[in-house]
Scaffold this motif. Structure first.
Motif, PDB file in Angstrom:
ATOM      1  N   CYS A  65       0.848  -1.204   0.000  1.00  0.00           N
ATOM      2  CA  CYS A  65       0.000   0.000   0.000  1.00  0.00           C
ATOM      3  C   CYS A  65       0.877   1.246   0.000  1.00  0.00           C
ATOM      4  O   CYS A  65       1.420   1.642   1.043  1.00  0.00           O
ATOM      5  CB  CYS A  65      -0.911  -0.018   1.240  1.00  0.00           C
ATOM      6  SG  CYS A  65      -1.915   1.485   1.367  1.00  0.00           S
ATOM      7  N   GLU A  66       1.005   1.872  -1.168  1.00  0.00           N
ATOM      8  CA  GLU A  66       1.904   3.022  -1.313  1.00  0.00           C
ATOM      9  C   GLU A  66       1.576   4.130  -0.313  1.00  0.00           C
ATOM     10  O   GLU A  66       2.467   4.661   0.351  1.00  0.00           O
ATOM     11  CB  GLU A  66       1.793   3.564  -2.756  1.00  0.00           C
ATOM     12  CG  GLU A  66       2.747   4.721  -3.032  1.00  0.00           C
ATOM     13  CD  GLU A  66       2.544   5.305  -4.432  1.00  0.00           C
ATOM     14  OE1 GLU A  66       1.756   4.729  -5.215  1.00  0.00           O
ATOM     15  OE2 GLU A  66       3.172   6.348  -4.721  1.00  0.00           O
ATOM     16  N   TYR A  67       0.299   4.471  -0.229  1.00  0.00           N
ATOM     17  CA  TYR A  67      -0.091   5.558   0.684  1.00  0.00           C
ATOM     18  C   TYR A  67       0.346   5.250   2.116  1.00  0.00           C
ATOM     19  O   TYR A  67       0.915   6.082   2.813  1.00  0.00           O
ATOM     20  CB  TYR A  67      -1.617   5.783   0.644  1.00  0.00           C
ATOM     21  CG  TYR A  67      -2.024   6.971   1.470  1.00  0.00           C
ATOM     22  CD1 TYR A  67      -1.962   8.255   0.941  1.00  0.00           C
ATOM     23  CD2 TYR A  67      -2.414   6.833   2.801  1.00  0.00           C
ATOM     24  CE1 TYR A  67      -2.291   9.373   1.707  1.00  0.00           C
ATOM     25  CE2 TYR A  67      -2.735   7.925   3.574  1.00  0.00           C
ATOM     26  CZ  TYR A  67      -2.675   9.201   3.015  1.00  0.00           C
ATOM     27  OH  TYR A  67      -2.988  10.292   3.785  1.00  0.00           O
ATOM     28  N   CYS A  68       0.068   4.032   2.530  1.00  0.00           N
ATOM     29  CA  CYS A  68       0.289   3.638   3.925  1.00  0.00           C
ATOM     30  C   CYS A  68       1.779   3.499   4.228  1.00  0.00           C
ATOM     31  O   CYS A  68       2.218   3.795   5.340  1.00  0.00           O
ATOM     32  CB  CYS A  68      -0.437   2.323   4.202  1.00  0.00           C
ATOM     33  SG  CYS A  68      -2.095   2.273   3.454  1.00  0.00           S
ATOM     34  N   ILE A  69       2.571   3.078   3.256  1.00  0.00           N
ATOM     35  CA  ILE A  69       4.014   2.962   3.476  1.00  0.00           C
ATOM     36  C   ILE A  69       4.612   4.346   3.713  1.00  0.00           C
ATOM     37  O   ILE A  69       5.384   4.560   4.649  1.00  0.00           O
ATOM     38  CB  ILE A  69       4.687   2.261   2.270  1.00  0.00           C
ATOM     39  CG1 ILE A  69       4.262   0.786   2.216  1.00  0.00           C
ATOM     40  CG2 ILE A  69       6.210   2.385   2.346  1.00  0.00           C
ATOM     41  CD1 ILE A  69       4.644   0.069   0.930  1.00  0.00           C
ATOM     42  N   HIS A  70       4.208   5.312   2.889  1.00  0.00           N
ATOM     43  CA  HIS A  70       4.740   6.664   3.067  1.00  0.00           C
ATOM     44  C   HIS A  70       4.306   7.264   4.409  1.00  0.00           C
ATOM     45  O   HIS A  70       5.132   7.793   5.154  1.00  0.00           O
ATOM     46  CB  HIS A  70       4.287   7.570   1.918  1.00  0.00           C
ATOM     47  CG  HIS A  70       5.125   7.424   0.696  1.00  0.00           C
ATOM     48  ND1 HIS A  70       6.348   8.003   0.565  1.00  0.00           N
ATOM     49  CD2 HIS A  70       4.916   6.732  -0.442  1.00  0.00           C
ATOM     50  CE1 HIS A  70       6.872   7.690  -0.623  1.00  0.00           C
ATOM     51  NE2 HIS A  70       6.017   6.905  -1.248  1.00  0.00           N
ATOM     52  N   THR A  71       3.040   7.182   4.714  1.00  0.00           N
ATOM     53  CA  THR A  71       2.569   7.854   5.936  1.00  0.00           C
ATOM     54  C   THR A  71       3.097   7.171   7.194  1.00  0.00           C
ATOM     55  O   THR A  71       3.525   7.834   8.128  1.00  0.00           O
ATOM     56  CB  THR A  71       1.030   7.935   5.991  1.00  0.00           C
ATOM     57  OG1 THR A  71       0.482   6.628   5.746  1.00  0.00           O
ATOM     58  CG2 THR A  71       0.492   8.879   4.942  1.00  0.00           C
ATOM     59  N   HIS A  72       3.118   5.847   7.211  1.00  0.00           N
ATOM     60  CA  HIS A  72       3.541   5.195   8.453  1.00  0.00           C
ATOM     61  C   HIS A  72       5.059   5.126   8.609  1.00  0.00           C
ATOM     62  O   HIS A  72       5.542   4.980   9.726  1.00  0.00           O
ATOM     63  CB  HIS A  72       2.840   3.843   8.617  1.00  0.00           C
ATOM     64  CG  HIS A  72       1.400   4.042   8.987  1.00  0.00           C
ATOM     65  ND1 HIS A  72       0.996   4.227  10.281  1.00  0.00           N
ATOM     66  CD2 HIS A  72       0.288   4.185   8.225  1.00  0.00           C
ATOM     67  CE1 HIS A  72      -0.319   4.430  10.316  1.00  0.00           C
ATOM     68  NE2 HIS A  72      -0.777   4.407   9.077  1.00  0.00           N
ATOM     69  N   THR A  73       5.810   5.261   7.523  1.00  0.00           N
ATOM     70  CA  THR A  73       7.257   5.468   7.681  1.00  0.00           C
ATOM     71  C   THR A  73       7.458   6.831   8.365  1.00  0.00           C
ATOM     72  O   THR A  73       8.259   6.966   9.308  1.00  0.00           O
ATOM     73  CB  THR A  73       7.974   5.443   6.309  1.00  0.00           C
ATOM     74  OG1 THR A  73       7.729   4.168   5.694  1.00  0.00           O
ATOM     75  CG2 THR A  73       9.475   5.642   6.457  1.00  0.00           C
ATOM     76  N   HIS A  74       6.694   7.819   7.911  1.00  0.00           N
ATOM     77  CA  HIS A  74       6.738   9.159   8.507  1.00  0.00           C
ATOM     78  C   HIS A  74       6.328   9.123   9.982  1.00  0.00           C
ATOM     79  O   HIS A  74       7.017   9.670  10.850  1.00  0.00           O
ATOM     80  CB  HIS A  74       5.812  10.070   7.695  1.00  0.00           C
ATOM     81  CG  HIS A  74       5.672  11.459   8.223  1.00  0.00           C
ATOM     82  ND1 HIS A  74       6.539  12.467   7.895  1.00  0.00           N
ATOM     83  CD2 HIS A  74       4.761  12.001   9.082  1.00  0.00           C
ATOM     84  CE1 HIS A  74       6.175  13.588   8.519  1.00  0.00           C
ATOM     85  NE2 HIS A  74       5.099  13.323   9.241  1.00  0.00           N
ATOM     86  N   PHE A  75       5.200   8.464  10.284  1.00  0.00           N
ATOM     87  CA  PHE A  75       4.717   8.423  11.676  1.00  0.00           C
ATOM     88  C   PHE A  75       5.723   7.700  12.586  1.00  0.00           C
ATOM     89  O   PHE A  75       5.932   8.092  13.728  1.00  0.00           O
ATOM     90  CB  PHE A  75       3.359   7.715  11.758  1.00  0.00           C
ATOM     91  CG  PHE A  75       2.228   8.462  11.110  1.00  0.00           C
ATOM     92  CD1 PHE A  75       2.284   9.843  10.916  1.00  0.00           C
ATOM     93  CD2 PHE A  75       1.071   7.789  10.699  1.00  0.00           C
ATOM     94  CE1 PHE A  75       1.236  10.535  10.312  1.00  0.00           C
ATOM     95  CE2 PHE A  75       0.025   8.471  10.099  1.00  0.00           C
ATOM     96  CZ  PHE A  75       0.102   9.847   9.902  1.00  0.00           C
ATOM     97  N   ALA A  76       6.310   6.607  12.063  1.00  0.00           N
ATOM     98  CA  ALA A  76       7.269   5.851  12.876  1.00  0.00           C
ATOM     99  C   ALA A  76       8.463   6.737  13.247  1.00  0.00           C
ATOM    100  O   ALA A  76       8.933   6.728  14.386  1.00  0.00           O
ATOM    101  CB  ALA A  76       7.727   4.608  12.124  1.00  0.00           C
TER     102      ALA A  76
END
Lengths: 131, 131, 131, 131, 131, 131
Positions: free
Chosen positions: A80-91
């Motif tokens: 999931c491209e969207y989720c990979i970007h956002t949750h890498t950021h959140f982590a």
């Protein structure tokens, strides 16, 4: 480009706006990101998902960074491209170190290869590992 | 039933037996489980996988339980029956609490649903989350 | 960018052009979309897929909108960007309402989470559900 | 064999028993199936999932059979043995005909093959299909 | 846009630069592609993956083109955009003909449809196919 | 246990029996395996799939063993138990050597790990690999 409109505050229904406001308050930010603006087309889903996310990703026995690492791992497995970007950021925002990130990548690589080998050879579970 | 023979110590090639011995020594046990006995049909693969596993799942910045939670998460996403059973077992042996297990399940449920919703609506990444 | 050339009518082999013409006639449009122009590099595959699609997506016991919802669900689960865009479009053209779309999303979310929980805990099938 | 205990009524916590009772009442049956007895180890998850399932699979714009077809499609794509058995059963109970089942299978076959071809050739979305 | 920096030779650690040099020498080219520049953020992973790739994709009993076809098939099944582009390119460089490519696509389509049908109907393995 | 009845020759419709006979003749055997007996509940699907399989897995530019290796690779990636058992068997019958099998496993392991790393870091395709 999304297949649905990303709704701004004026376009969103009252229930969706309430959720937007709670996101702003909970995260102490003015910014409501695209995932919620897409789900706002379906206010019941938006509300259910936001409340579930708030509860599950909130304080628990697992460290907030660990929770993000598990979320990110699932997102990578689902591609999931969207989720990979956002949750890498959140982590990162929650304190993930470069070394922790690398260790997570290593485990994903190790496990996904090991999984396929076991599946390929249809290896049966050892009796001692059955509950 | 596996599609390959699970090799016992007498059937395994010398290189595979060396790995079996290192598994026994490293884990302080007499038991070598089915995954390695299946891979022993291909000693080079056995050696490479065991050494990688020993290194990656060994001491690091992430807690051993957290490493197992990530391994287990990948295995659930890949639907690997063998790996789910063994790594649920390993996670418990390394101290995973029932509450940690439940939190992991909750995050997997939350993330996999969220992933599919983002993919379904093809939501674009917010500029601020791009590195 | 595709990894193959999208063939226009002049570049396509006679068999592929015949299929293009049948697509135009069947759909009552001049437009032949990219999926068929990519498959035209392999005319046998193009013909087999078009004829299968025409038959399966044509009149049956399931409503045309329901057929598109099932097609779209598969495409979301396979994370196929091209297919998600086109079949969201086709579903709307065939009359999918916003509420039906939302209900489909809800079911995908519910099922995919439930699936992962059952897999994670390796829950055995109840005897009464075995055929 | 599950990796968790399937809890009977005496073993389940009060919150889980309440959910069991609501399942019995809602479905007009004495039988509580294994999925809920597994989730009962984590009463909050049990309650959240049951209430979500009751709401989403209840009356809506989509026919109850169509809802089950979508649920079953997701379960097939996720390769969830438990869910395939139970939801094939539920779909039949709600009136799915053999012909509808066959049409669903045909569409899954058509779509999953088409998805992979588009992905293999990285076919770009036609401008006219972008929202 | 990657979620990590693609490191150029000056930014890479000494161990990563050694790998870059070995890639250049082994492939007889000046170009080091993005996959390695991304992995260079984690030199141990870079080294392990490069050495594994060099060994596995090198001379063996399977023809180099066949090795690339299997690699490409996995990449298509995992929906990895980067890997589909690069390994389609590598397969062509190693001599893959258009007909071989089409045959691979046909088999992927056939198998993935057949896989889903067997899973959908939970068809049991015939005794004679059990090892 | 299958979710449909595996039809014997007496239970199958005339169209399905014709396909059974062609399977027997083409493969020079009396045995019709479970996949076809399950699909016989839906004779049109049975006929379409058998004819497609006969054509695609028949003589071509790729060696019969290579065709089976690609089929098996897809089946492993889709985690299809039935298909893994049968196509491991078919590959051996067509001459797959132990070394070829091991090389296939190595490539699947290498590729699936590499795929996940590229996806995890969202590595962009190098300009030179774009067609």
């Amino acid at each position: 480009m999304a297949t649905v409109k990303l709704l701004d505050d004026n376009e969103a229904a009252p229930l969706a706006r309430e959720v937007f406001d709670d996101i702003r308050k909970t995260r102490d930010t003015d910014y409501v990101n695209n995932s919620w603006r897409a789900m706002a087309n379906h206010p019941d889903m938006l509300k259910r998902n936001w409340e579930k996310a708030k509860e599950i990703m909130g304080p628990g026995e697992l460290d907030p960074v660990v929770k993000e690492l598990i979320y990110l791992t699932v997102s990578i497995m689902n591609d999931c491209e969207y989720c990979i970007h956002t949750h890498t950021h959140f982590a990162k925002m929650k304190g993930m170190t470069p070394k922790q990130y690398n260790e997570m990548l290593d485990i994903i690589g190790l496990a996904t290869e090991g999984n396929r080998m076991m599946t390929a050879m249809q290896v049966p579970v050892d009796d001692r590992f059955k509950v």
